[in-house]
Design an enzyme around this catalytic site. Sequence first.
Site, PDB file in Angstrom:
ATOM      1  N   HIS A 261       6.577  55.601 -59.233  1.00 40.37           N
ATOM      2  CA  HIS A 261       6.956  56.857 -59.860  1.00 40.37           C
ATOM      3  C   HIS A 261       8.444  56.823 -60.168  1.00 40.37           C
ATOM      4  O   HIS A 261       9.201  56.074 -59.548  1.00 40.37           O
ATOM      5  CB  HIS A 261       6.639  58.037 -58.941  1.00 40.37           C
ATOM      6  CG  HIS A 261       5.184  58.383 -58.926  1.00 40.37           C
ATOM      7  ND1 HIS A 261       4.553  58.914 -60.014  1.00 40.37           N
ATOM      8  CD2 HIS A 261       4.234  58.268 -57.967  1.00 40.37           C
ATOM      9  CE1 HIS A 261       3.273  59.126 -59.725  1.00 40.37           C
ATOM     10  NE2 HIS A 261       3.057  58.730 -58.491  1.00 40.37           N
TER      11      HIS A 261
ATOM     12  N   LYS B 115       4.371  72.831 -57.586  1.00 41.57           N
ATOM     13  CA  LYS B 115       4.932  73.309 -58.852  1.00 41.57           C
ATOM     14  C   LYS B 115       4.170  74.541 -59.354  1.00 41.57           C
ATOM     15  O   LYS B 115       4.728  75.417 -59.991  1.00 41.57           O
ATOM     16  CB  LYS B 115       4.891  72.198 -59.902  1.00 41.57           C
ATOM     17  CG  LYS B 115       5.569  72.575 -61.223  1.00 41.57           C
ATOM     18  CD  LYS B 115       5.831  71.352 -62.074  1.00 41.57           C
ATOM     19  CE  LYS B 115       4.550  70.809 -62.661  1.00 41.57           C
ATOM     20  NZ  LYS B 115       4.049  71.651 -63.782  1.00 41.57           N
TER      21      LYS B 115
END
Length: 922
Positions: A152, A584
Amino acid sequence: MAPVDATPDTADKDAPLRADIRLLGQVLGDTLREQEGDDAFATVERIRQLSLHFLRDGDGAAGNELQAMLARLDATQSVRVVRAFSYFSHLANLAEDQHHLRRARAHAKAGSPPREGSFALALERALAGGANAKRLQAHFSTSHVAPVLTAHPTEVQRKSILDSEREITGLLERRDRVDLTPDEAGEDAAALRRAVLTLWQTRILRPVQLAVMDEVRNALSYYDTTFLRELPRLHNAMEDRLATVPGWNGAALPAFLRPGSWIGGDRDGNPFVTAAVLVETLQTQSRKALGHYLDEVHTLGASLSPSLRIVSVSPALTALARSSPDASPHRDDEPYRRALAGIYARLAATARTLDGLEAPHLAVGAAPAYADAIEFASELDVLDASLRTHGGALLADGRLRQLRCAVAIFGWHLAPVDLRQNSDVHVRTVAELLAVARPGCDYSALDEAGRVTLLVDELATPRLLASPFVDYSAETRGELAIFTQAREIQQRYGAGAIENVIIAKTDGVSDLLEVALLLRETGLLLPDSGHLGVNIVPLFETIDDLARCGAIMEKLLSLSLYRRLLASRGDLQEVMLGYSDSNKDGGFLTSGWALYRAERELVEVFRRHGVQLRLFHGRGGSVGRGGGPAYQAILSQPAGALQGRVRITEQGEVIASKYANPELGRRNLEVLAAAALEASLLPRRHDDPVPGFIDTMEALSGHAYRAYRALVYETPGFERYFWESTVITEIAALNLGSRPASRKKTTAIEDLRAIPWVFSWSQCRLMLPGWYGFGSAVAALRAECGAGVMPLLQRMAREWGFFRTLLSNMDMVLAKSNLDIAAQYAGLVQDAALRDAIFPRLAAEWNATRAALLEISGQHTLLEANPLLQRSIRNRFPYLDPLNHVQVELLRRYRGGDQDERTRSGIHLTINGIAAGLRNSG
């Protein structure tokens, strides 16, 4: 660079750490002065002093002088300053890691009780809790613990930097030796200066964006340093510890602790992961494994020299030696060497056949390749058995035992590669296949019930939908090619090479059945026999999906067709839970609570259906993405959630901090094994929290959710505030990973990947995803319930592991945040009214959260209960904070039109340095 003005510390145990930090600072300072001149050194030192005053005293004058000084630096000077502080941050990390290991070794030498997180202590507690040999053997027979490395865009360290840092670590370790001669000490001092100089002259950033195969090779470097050698050593040490349990009776410990990987198989939003890349990934991994085995067998052949003139051997060993192409008369009486020469020849043929890999040493003659890793292991077992029955048990327990363990763990494939794709892609692929095979069928238009009915009908027959005479879309061809190659990879390297197919954005039963249909198309699912060649793994990510995951799995497990397929996988179903997107979506507190509730519900659903549950936790490095200490995280899971089985993603710079150092890597692996054992076998008070706890958490979560959503998704202009007050724009341009920062070409927060979302807030030192909403939630709960709610929250912190871990992680995040620095980033927002509307709101919530945390935990200051991390921040942050100050200045210039490449490079260097300094920001 001068050392930090250390706070007086009477604990002599920390003296070596302070000495190491002081030494590294001096060497780096000398290097800076020699390479860049006295003026450069003076500039860096003055910035350090001003930043320290600003940090410790809130000195406004120091802050103003610091800003003015940074504004006067040109691009070249700015880059030089950034590099100096970045490297000191790296070096301080090394000193800390080495000190942790030093203290652990001192603890062991002193004969102290086993340390927290050790396998020895976990086993001791399990036995005290009533476990016996039979129960332990049953536990390990089904146990599976896997750290899964993922690629990532927060893994910022280059391999060249890691190599230099490993050399420095080794030199720090040698400093602890008391028997070094003056000459040796002088040589080490010179070597340390060379290593730091190498760092200084090494480019920190990558000039081009990483390709997927670059990420694969980066991950494989941790196998060189840690996994291939330290994991077998750890496994054998655990096996030896278990052998002391009454009734264990020499039982072998299964290879339950095995790393996995997403790199090269994760296609969700990454168009560069193709079937060809998947094949190359497995070949590269296999070469790493086979190369290790070749080296080990060659070394064994040189050292395993028992002679028939002195010892006897087993008939099986005699036969193995006779089958060897080694006809040298010099080794007529050395059957182990002859056998190993034959094993090496067969292994060399295997490497050549599987991967086109030539053995580093010439084999003594031709020999057939192994059919599989099991055949290779069986020949090593012949050596082991012969040694143990003919006076060579000590020899068998050395390198040979480690090699046998490595083969059991890594096989030919090294690590299973998970395949992951977004459910939307599967929908489109299945729809296209059905539209061609069933003219007039509009699969996408069907509701969930209609899709499930159609898919169940299709899966009942072996008839294939795909036709070689149809020109399908590139997306459909790509999906079919991935699964076709997965089947061929299993045939080539073994079923363990590809074990899991993960469905991102799962929100219904049809998402799993669509994958089943694609597996049937490519031979990984056989309807007639009910054979399923891989695990189909749903990934529940949003708050809504987590709330519905129990109901979805209930419907899935009620399908007789699916249960028949699951039976071929041992009635084991894996479920992945996403920490990043749920955070999120709903914020830190609601995400954590939604995950906990989802686990409780899944445990009950699976219990009713008699299916084994394995949870896969998609945790990131930061608390905002489920990060934090793994030991506490595992122990805080609800009752029945582990059952000896757990997989956990390892992401970002956390991979380097955990596994770049082999000794530290082994300890981190041991923590996973120990926590899994404790969480599975020990009764814990927090397993069944009292009803009042559940109701209170439900209320807290609701208040926190509303506060978080009101800020992030309902505040006008917040999206613009985020993009202007953080480095998100610059992160998207940084060559950190192979995958784009957003799923779509928009600036909408909904479309932004969770990783850069969290990473950006970490860079500006606000750490918003790790705490926002908690202060408001506690205030709202107090307003509803009165003062009596605080004693209840305090009791929850004492008695409930889940809540205590949540508070501990938030404590860490708040301690790493810095409102004064965050205010400087807020100054980058061009609209003053927007800035003045949002930042005071953020600051107020931070202060409310801090106050609530301290009151509930009973602390007077942040990290009062975690003095080690408190010390770490004290040592490192005076060298981290200047990077933030420089970053703000460079962002101001760059966004103001300064297109100098050195300015852009300086911004990227600060991103790298801050991430390395925070250690768990992604």
